[in-house]
Design a protein around this motif. Structure first.
Motif, PDB file in Angstrom:
ATOM      1  N   GLU A   1       0.755  -1.207   0.042  1.00  0.00           N
ATOM      2  CA  GLU A   1       0.151   0.047   0.080  1.00  0.00           C
ATOM      3  C   GLU A   1       0.887   1.214  -0.154  1.00  0.00           C
ATOM      4  O   GLU A   1       0.447   2.102  -0.733  1.00  0.00           O
ATOM      5  N   VAL A   2       1.857   1.192   0.801  1.00  0.00           N
ATOM      6  CA  VAL A   2       2.939   2.484   0.779  1.00  0.00           C
ATOM      7  C   VAL A   2       4.205   2.006   0.810  1.00  0.00           C
ATOM      8  O   VAL A   2       4.644   1.006   1.363  1.00  0.00           O
ATOM      9  N   ILE A   3       5.113   2.801  -0.032  1.00  0.00           N
ATOM     10  CA  ILE A   3       6.455   2.517  -0.036  1.00  0.00           C
ATOM     11  C   ILE A   3       6.940   3.988   0.410  1.00  0.00           C
ATOM     12  O   ILE A   3       6.764   4.961   0.004  1.00  0.00           O
ATOM     13  N   PHE A   4       7.786   3.834   1.438  1.00  0.00           N
ATOM     14  CA  PHE A   4       8.145   5.135   2.248  1.00  0.00           C
ATOM     15  C   PHE A   4       9.831   4.946   2.318  1.00  0.00           C
ATOM     16  O   PHE A   4      10.316   4.200   2.797  1.00  0.00           O
ATOM     17  N   SER A   5      10.391   6.052   1.477  1.00  0.00           N
ATOM     18  CA  SER A   5      11.590   6.264   1.441  1.00  0.00           C
ATOM     19  C   SER A   5      12.184   7.326   2.403  1.00  0.00           C
ATOM     20  O   SER A   5      11.789   8.127   2.709  1.00  0.00           O
ATOM     21  N   GLY A   6      13.653   6.961   2.988  1.00  0.00           N
ATOM     22  CA  GLY A   6      14.321   8.227   3.635  1.00  0.00           C
ATOM     23  C   GLY A   6      15.608   7.511   3.508  1.00  0.00           C
ATOM     24  O   GLY A   6      16.247   6.859   2.580  1.00  0.00           O
ATOM     25  N   ALA A   7      16.417   8.228   4.370  1.00  0.00           N
ATOM     26  CA  ALA A   7      17.927   8.066   4.411  1.00  0.00           C
ATOM     27  C   ALA A   7      18.732   8.943   3.277  1.00  0.00           C
ATOM     28  O   ALA A   7      19.865   9.009   3.414  1.00  0.00           O
ATOM     29  N   ALA A   8      18.077   9.359   2.305  1.00  0.00           N
ATOM     30  CA  ALA A   8      18.763  10.133   1.244  1.00  0.00           C
ATOM     31  C   ALA A   8      17.651  10.704   0.446  1.00  0.00           C
ATOM     32  O   ALA A   8      16.424   9.887   0.428  1.00  0.00           O
ATOM     33  N   PRO A   9      18.112  11.698  -0.517  1.00  0.00           N
ATOM     34  CA  PRO A   9      16.889  12.490  -1.261  1.00  0.00           C
ATOM     35  C   PRO A   9      16.153  11.322  -2.188  1.00  0.00           C
ATOM     36  O   PRO A   9      16.974  10.616  -3.067  1.00  0.00           O
ATOM     37  N   LEU A  10      14.779  11.407  -2.598  1.00  0.00           N
ATOM     38  CA  LEU A  10      14.164  10.587  -3.735  1.00  0.00           C
ATOM     39  C   LEU A  10      13.727  11.622  -4.607  1.00  0.00           C
ATOM     40  O   LEU A  10      13.086  12.479  -4.302  1.00  0.00           O
ATOM     41  N   ASP A  11      14.442  11.265  -5.958  1.00  0.00           N
ATOM     42  CA  ASP A  11      13.771  12.041  -6.855  1.00  0.00           C
ATOM     43  C   ASP A  11      12.473  11.923  -7.404  1.00  0.00           C
ATOM     44  O   ASP A  11      11.733  10.767  -7.299  1.00  0.00           O
ATOM     45  N   ARG A  12      11.726  13.031  -7.789  1.00  0.00           N
ATOM     46  CA  ARG A  12      10.352  13.027  -8.105  1.00  0.00           C
ATOM     47  C   ARG A  12       9.991  12.053  -9.086  1.00  0.00           C
ATOM     48  O   ARG A  12       8.915  11.181  -9.164  1.00  0.00           O
ATOM     49  N   GLU A  13      10.598  11.983 -10.238  1.00  0.00           N
ATOM     50  CA  GLU A  13      10.335  11.022 -11.199  1.00  0.00           C
ATOM     51  C   GLU A  13      10.400   9.838 -10.859  1.00  0.00           C
ATOM     52  O   GLU A  13       9.794   8.802 -11.445  1.00  0.00           O
ATOM     53  N   LEU A  14      11.595   9.374 -10.280  1.00  0.00           N
ATOM     54  CA  LEU A  14      11.876   8.022  -9.653  1.00  0.00           C
ATOM     55  C   LEU A  14      10.902   7.596  -8.774  1.00  0.00           C
ATOM     56  O   LEU A  14      10.115   6.494  -8.923  1.00  0.00           O
ATOM     57  N   ALA A  15       9.979   8.623  -8.095  1.00  0.00           N
ATOM     58  CA  ALA A  15       8.889   8.090  -7.011  1.00  0.00           C
ATOM     59  C   ALA A  15       7.594   7.811  -7.895  1.00  0.00           C
ATOM     60  O   ALA A  15       6.802   6.817  -7.378  1.00  0.00           O
ATOM     61  N   LYS A  16       7.408   8.418  -8.874  1.00  0.00           N
ATOM     62  CA  LYS A  16       6.325   8.443  -9.666  1.00  0.00           C
ATOM     63  C   LYS A  16       6.222   7.233 -10.464  1.00  0.00           C
ATOM     64  O   LYS A  16       5.545   6.361 -10.761  1.00  0.00           O
ATOM     65  N   ALA A  17       7.583   6.871 -10.898  1.00  0.00           N
ATOM     66  CA  ALA A  17       7.823   5.389 -11.748  1.00  0.00           C
ATOM     67  C   ALA A  17       7.449   4.364 -10.663  1.00  0.00           C
ATOM     68  O   ALA A  17       6.855   3.298 -11.302  1.00  0.00           O
ATOM     69  N   VAL A  18       8.048   4.513  -9.671  1.00  0.00           N
ATOM     70  CA  VAL A  18       7.741   3.363  -8.357  1.00  0.00           C
ATOM     71  C   VAL A  18       6.407   3.060  -8.363  1.00  0.00           C
ATOM     72  O   VAL A  18       5.612   2.071  -8.295  1.00  0.00           O
ATOM     73  N   ALA A  19       5.776   4.329  -8.140  1.00  0.00           N
ATOM     74  CA  ALA A  19       4.140   4.385  -7.484  1.00  0.00           C
ATOM     75  C   ALA A  19       3.473   3.743  -8.949  1.00  0.00           C
ATOM     76  O   ALA A  19       2.424   2.956  -8.505  1.00  0.00           O
ATOM     77  N   GLY A  20       3.616   4.184  -9.899  1.00  0.00           N
ATOM     78  CA  GLY A  20       3.004   3.690 -11.211  1.00  0.00           C
ATOM     79  C   GLY A  20       3.217   2.164 -11.472  1.00  0.00           C
ATOM     80  O   GLY A  20       2.245   1.454 -11.930  1.00  0.00           O
ATOM     81  N   ARG A  21       4.301   1.727 -11.353  1.00  0.00           N
ATOM     82  CA  ARG A  21       4.574   0.259 -11.588  1.00  0.00           C
ATOM     83  C   ARG A  21       4.210  -0.686 -10.329  1.00  0.00           C
ATOM     84  O   ARG A  21       3.539  -1.507 -10.797  1.00  0.00           O
ATOM     85  N   ILE A  22       4.251  -0.100  -9.485  1.00  0.00           N
ATOM     86  CA  ILE A  22       3.766  -0.996  -8.198  1.00  0.00           C
ATOM     87  C   ILE A  22       2.228  -0.741  -7.723  1.00  0.00           C
ATOM     88  O   ILE A  22       1.543  -1.794  -7.346  1.00  0.00           O
ATOM     89  N   GLY A  23       1.687   0.314  -8.120  1.00  0.00           N
ATOM     90  CA  GLY A  23       0.355   0.539  -7.678  1.00  0.00           C
ATOM     91  C   GLY A  23       0.125   0.783  -6.298  1.00  0.00           C
ATOM     92  O   GLY A  23      -0.858   0.409  -5.755  1.00  0.00           O
ATOM     93  N   CYS A  24       0.869   1.707  -5.910  1.00  0.00           N
ATOM     94  CA  CYS A  24       0.911   2.173  -4.496  1.00  0.00           C
ATOM     95  C   CYS A  24       1.179   3.655  -4.174  1.00  0.00           C
ATOM     96  O   CYS A  24       1.484   4.230  -5.180  1.00  0.00           O
TER      97      CYS A  24
END
Length: 532
Positions: free
Chosen positions: A291-314
């Motif tokens: 349901e949720v992928i939560f990233s930390g410890a270093a900066p997450l790029d916007r486009e990378l975040a969108k790509a993960v959300a779209g592929r996993i559906g979360c």
């Protein structure tokens, strides 16, 4: 100065153990607390609490006193929770150690922290034993969790069935943990976090990270790191979720575990996001439970975040913090449409300031739009009490009135959304691990063919940060002293995550009139060589 838009939360005046377990409901005791990812073995809350109490009793019976320091060198396995909380339950202070450290690095941390005990596992025994001996820790105080001849095991300690001790200390001043951080610059330093720091931060997270008792959270990020220790281990237990542990990251095992255990929350660092967005293996596994992928410890790029959300559906979200802030100060909430490249909103009980790094003047909060950039300062109950035995570094980092300098340059919108846009700090974040340039520079300068050196973080092809060394060679250095030789020299002397990944030879290291390395000038150079 701005205060979090969330209402303040009540922070109980309790130890970590009492905050997590003293009020547990009878109905929660037989719920699953921990799952060993590789085997699927489960530990209930009832069993975990019994193990913690038994270990605390055994340690006290063997002479562990309130305030004694205990090293923990252990991967993410369920026993880590027993050891960590058993030490805190007995009134000890845990100093958690990177499992990838060399024997010398382990010894340095044990000695710096003043540790008199060390817990480890048999795969890490060789380095642990060498370090413990040099740090003056005897064989009877080197506990090999899964057993080794000549040392007590965790089973030995638990089977003594000693009653947990009656301990008394002030949660606001008693140190719970001593993780090590490079701060904004320099060599790793012991970060003094009290019981109140840790208890405050997990309660502050409740409004912004809605993990619930029905969730199963994956814990692949290491418990020795403050993110894994606080946001995963302690927070998941506070919320009565089930925590699924993985001792190390392997993509196939990661995907299998998420699929088989039906993990609903997956806590990651950005390099894992790259794999989730791009690797073909991801399509072979059922990740529909996420349901949720939560990233930390270093900066997450916007486009990378969108790509993960779209592929996993979360949902994909990220947070921000430092070891020095226990760690969370900001997070993007699950609800709402906030820019995924931002760090989101300040969490409850947290104050923020943006300060011009040149003048020290406060930058005004905008009535509309986005503020001018400034260094982000934080004040709140999660801020550390200081660096161990380093008053000078503490004074540089925390002002007299409690404001902590993050070393990051940020902006804030009129809606209270913060974004990191640059940094003052020298610290490199490689795959979520801290890498101190000063440490690598000292190693480089020990080579007879190196006249001068500097290390900075630069982006690789996936926009992740890697350590790059700029090296001034001795004029008569041999032809075989090339980029490969430099990287090999450093690799032999540091942990794997600290290795230099890029090398560029230059004529001189740019420095200010005071002798400070001008790292921004080095980062602006476009030449990049020898990426491995």
């Amino acid at each position: 100065m701005t205060r979090s838009s969330y209402p303040d939360v009540d922070i109980p005046d309790l130890s970590v153990y009492d905050a997590l377990f003293s009020g547990i409901a009878e109905s929660d005791l037989d719920r699953v607390a921990l799952v060993d990812g590789p085997s699927g073995d489960e530990t209930s809350y009832r069993a975990l609490i019994a193990q913690i109490d038994a270990l605390a009793g055994s340690l006290a019976a063997r002479g562990l006193a309130v305030g004694d320091r205990v090293g923990i060198l252990c991967p993410n396995v369920p026993a880590f929770a027993t050891v960590f909380h058993g030490v805190l339950r007995a009134g000890g202070t845990a100093t958690t150690i990177n499992s990838l450290y060399t024997a010398e690095e382990i010894e340095n941390q044990l000695t710096s922290a003043g540790a008199t005990w060390l817990f480890t596992v048999s795969p890490l025994y060789a380095h642990a034993a060498e370090a413990a001996e040099k740090a003056g820790i005897g064989a009877d105080h080197l506990v090999v969790i899964d057993g080794a001849e000549g040392h007590p095991s965790l089973r030995d300690l638990l089977f003594e069935r000693a009653a947990p001790p009656e301990v008394s200390f002030d949660p606001s001043t008693h140190l719970a943990v001593l993780p090590y951080s490079s701060g904004t610059t320099g060599r790793p330093k012991g970060v003094m976090l009290t019981h109140r720091n840790l208890v405050a931060n997990i309660h502050q997270c409740r409004d912004v990270i809605p993990l619930s008792r029905d969730d199963r959270a994956l814990a692949v990020l290491p418990f020795f790191h403050i993110y894994g220790m606080s946001v995963l281990l302690d927070y998941a237990l506070l919320q009565r979720a089930a925590l699924v542990t993985m001792p190390k990251f392997d993509l196939v095992e990661f995907l299998r575990t998420v699929s088989d255990e039906r993990c609903t929350w997956v806590f990651i660092a950005p390099p894992i996001a790259v794999a989730l967005a791009k690797h073909p293996l991801v399509d072979e596994y059922d990740l529909s439970g996420v349901e949720v992928i939560f990233s930390g410890a270093a900066p997450l790029d916007r486009e990378l975040a969108k790509a993960v959300a779209g592929r996993i559906g979360c949902q994909v979200r990220q947070g921000y913090g430092m070891t020095e802030t226990s760690p969370v100060t900001h997070a993007i909430p699950i609800e709402g449409d906030i820019d995924l490249s931002s760090i989101g909103l300040a969490i409850p009980n947290t104050e923020c300031r943006l300060v011009d790094p040149e003048t020290g003047a406060d930058i005004e909060f905008p009535d509309a739009g986005t503020s001018a950039p400034g260094e982000l300062l934080i004040r709140g109950p999660q801020v550390m009490s200081g660096y161990l035995n380093d008053e000078e570094a503490t004074a540089r980092t925390i002002e007299a009135d409690g404001w902590l300098h993050t070393g990051d340059i940020a902006t804030v919108t009129a809606e209270g959304v913060y974004a990191i846009v640059d940094r003052l700090k020298e610290l490199i974040k490689y795959k979520g691990y801290q890498v101190a340039p000063a440490v690598l520079e000292a190693v480089l300068l020990s080579h007879p063919d190196v006249v001068d050196a500097a290390v900075v973080g630069v982006p690789d092809d996936d926009a992740q940060e890697v350590p790059k060394a700029f090296v001034v060679r001795r004029p008569d250095a041999g032809a075989d002293f090339d980029e490969t030789a430099v990287m090999a020299f450093v690799a032999d002397r540091v942990a794997p995550h600290e290795k230099v990944r890029l090398v560029e030879f230059i004529d001189a290291i740019p420095k200010s009139t005071s002798g400070k390395i001008l790292r921004k000038d080095l980062r602006s150079r476009v030449g990049r060589h020898a990426l491995t």
